[in-house]
Design a protein around this motif. Sequence first.
Motif, mmCIF file in Angstrom:
data_model
loop_
_atom_site.group_PDB
_atom_site.id
_atom_site.type_symbol
_atom_site.label_atom_id
_atom_site.label_comp_id
_atom_site.label_asym_id
_atom_site.label_seq_id
_atom_site.Cartn_x
_atom_site.Cartn_y
_atom_site.Cartn_z
ATOM 1 N N PHE A 68 50.144 30.488 16.094
ATOM 2 C CA PHE A 68 49.190 31.986 16.098
ATOM 3 C C PHE A 68 48.885 32.189 14.615
ATOM 4 N N LYS A 69 49.862 31.774 13.658
ATOM 5 C CA LYS A 69 49.723 31.952 12.392
ATOM 6 C C LYS A 69 48.636 31.334 11.600
ATOM 7 N N ILE A 70 48.138 30.109 12.200
ATOM 8 C CA ILE A 70 47.385 29.273 11.377
ATOM 9 C C ILE A 70 45.840 29.874 11.190
ATOM 10 N N PRO A 71 45.336 30.709 12.011
ATOM 11 C CA PRO A 71 44.043 31.586 11.799
ATOM 12 C C PRO A 71 44.206 32.657 10.630
ATOM 13 N N PHE A 72 45.347 33.090 10.361
ATOM 14 C CA PHE A 72 45.845 33.945 9.251
ATOM 15 C C PHE A 72 45.964 33.186 7.924
ATOM 16 N N VAL A 73 46.571 31.861 8.044
ATOM 17 C CA VAL A 73 46.721 31.126 6.945
ATOM 18 C C VAL A 73 45.345 30.835 6.454
ATOM 19 N N ALA A 133 50.464 22.219 8.235
ATOM 20 C CA ALA A 133 51.250 20.750 8.473
ATOM 21 C C ALA A 133 52.467 21.404 8.855
ATOM 22 N N ALA A 134 53.440 22.380 8.313
ATOM 23 C CA ALA A 134 54.610 22.624 8.699
ATOM 24 C C ALA A 134 54.639 23.400 9.951
ATOM 25 N N ILE A 135 53.502 24.065 10.381
ATOM 26 C CA ILE A 135 53.625 24.734 11.363
ATOM 27 C C ILE A 135 53.073 24.009 12.856
ATOM 28 N N VAL A 136 52.119 22.937 12.403
ATOM 29 C CA VAL A 136 51.722 22.092 13.477
ATOM 30 C C VAL A 136 53.237 20.918 13.863
ATOM 31 N N ALA A 137 54.124 20.759 12.589
ATOM 32 C CA ALA A 137 55.217 19.972 12.919
ATOM 33 C C ALA A 137 56.291 20.726 13.615
ATOM 34 N N SER A 138 56.250 21.955 13.291
ATOM 35 C CA SER A 138 57.549 22.911 13.711
ATOM 36 C C SER A 138 57.217 23.122 15.359
ATOM 37 N N TYR A 139 55.806 23.017 15.709
ATOM 38 C CA TYR A 139 55.511 23.321 17.295
ATOM 39 C C TYR A 139 55.921 21.907 17.929
ATOM 40 N N ASN A 140 55.804 20.813 17.410
ATOM 41 C CA ASN A 140 56.454 19.509 18.039
ATOM 42 C C ASN A 140 57.579 19.025 17.233
ATOM 43 N N ALA A 141 58.576 19.628 17.025
ATOM 44 C CA ALA A 141 59.641 19.486 16.344
ATOM 45 C C ALA A 141 60.334 18.262 16.651
ATOM 46 N N GLN A 142 60.287 18.028 17.944
ATOM 47 C CA GLN A 142 61.127 16.874 18.658
ATOM 48 C C GLN A 142 60.470 15.391 18.110
ATOM 49 N N LEU A 143 59.298 15.216 17.869
ATOM 50 C CA LEU A 143 58.724 14.031 17.574
ATOM 51 C C LEU A 143 59.433 13.767 16.157
ATOM 52 N N PRO A 144 59.520 12.074 16.006
ATOM 53 C CA PRO A 144 59.908 11.578 14.588
ATOM 54 C C PRO A 144 59.097 11.907 13.716
ATOM 55 N N ILE A 145 57.976 11.806 13.812
ATOM 56 C CA ILE A 145 56.867 12.304 12.479
ATOM 57 C C ILE A 145 57.214 13.773 12.159
ATOM 58 N N SER A 146 57.221 14.671 13.037
ATOM 59 C CA SER A 146 57.508 16.078 12.848
ATOM 60 C C SER A 146 58.936 16.016 12.087
ATOM 61 N N GLN A 147 59.832 15.460 12.201
ATOM 62 C CA GLN A 147 61.206 15.621 11.494
ATOM 63 C C GLN A 147 60.959 15.109 10.275
ATOM 64 N N GLY A 168 60.828 28.666 11.752
ATOM 65 C CA GLY A 168 60.770 30.060 10.875
ATOM 66 C C GLY A 168 59.608 30.397 10.571
ATOM 67 N N ILE A 169 58.456 29.690 10.300
ATOM 68 C CA ILE A 169 57.202 29.699 9.764
ATOM 69 C C ILE A 169 56.538 30.653 11.034
ATOM 70 N N LYS A 170 56.118 31.855 10.820
ATOM 71 C CA LYS A 170 55.402 32.618 11.945
ATOM 72 C C LYS A 170 54.739 33.775 11.354
ATOM 73 N N ALA A 171 53.778 34.513 12.001
ATOM 74 C CA ALA A 171 52.956 35.607 11.749
ATOM 75 C C ALA A 171 53.805 36.730 11.743
ATOM 76 N N SER A 180 52.643 39.408 6.509
ATOM 77 C CA SER A 180 51.772 38.317 6.324
ATOM 78 C C SER A 180 50.219 38.486 6.753
ATOM 79 N N THR A 181 50.318 39.174 7.766
ATOM 80 C CA THR A 181 49.110 39.779 8.590
ATOM 81 C C THR A 181 48.202 40.582 7.569
ATOM 82 N N ILE A 182 48.787 41.534 7.346
ATOM 83 C CA ILE A 182 48.276 42.676 6.366
ATOM 84 C C ILE A 182 47.767 41.769 5.224
#
Length: 230
Positions: free
Chosen positions: A4-9, A59-73, A87-90, A94-96
């Motif tokens: 959900f944080k990606i649009p704000f990024v 990239a960190a948000i996408v990786a954390s969403y699929n943290a179990q994948l080797p490439i994400s690690q 830990g990275i979240k809206a 940060s929204t303001i």
Amino acid sequence: MSLFKIPFVLANLVGTHITCTPPVSPALEHERKSEPLRLSRAVPYTKCIFWVLALTEIAAIVASYNAQLPISQKVLGVMLLTQNAGGIKATPLSTIGALLSFFGGAVRLSCYRWMGKHFTFDVSIRDHHKLITTGPYGIVRHPGYTGALMNVLGLVCFHASPGSLLRESEVLGIGLGRVLVGLMVVVMLVPVPFLRHRMRMEDMALKQQFGQDWDEWAERVPYWLIPGIY
């Protein structure tokens, strides 16, 4: 939640990109006024820093969403986020910050359009210069700086808030990370104290160039940045 944080990024990045992108070619040497500090020289570096931060955070948000994948690690390991993948979240702050950055960029874009070829990142009087007194310039005399300060405040709120890449990674725990973050803060905040001097310089240059027309505009629009306040 982290996705959900990606649009704000992206909103934060768009506002910063607009704020840091000159709308026209730089002023010629004979058009520029002498400045103690050429703030325009730091703008490309500032834009580059925040592009890198935004893409890294996505990239960190996408990786954390699929943290179990080797490439994400591997991605999270490079970013020093292995121990705090989610830990990275809206957050409210940060929204303001993202909204401030975005609307600061929108204010700047409006100024670019009203000023046209006269809007440069240096203090200058261009050949065949015209005094623009309508649009955002009918509200305050330096709305471009209003937008820039909104963007800077938004960046501070966005990147310093809990849930940001800088706060949730371990980058601040290592010497090189602290140096890099310190340089980012310097590039972003050092120009702010010089804005008052630049606004005075611009007013003086315009008054000298346009005389009574400037006087009438300054009487009608007495505030520099915020209507009724400053």
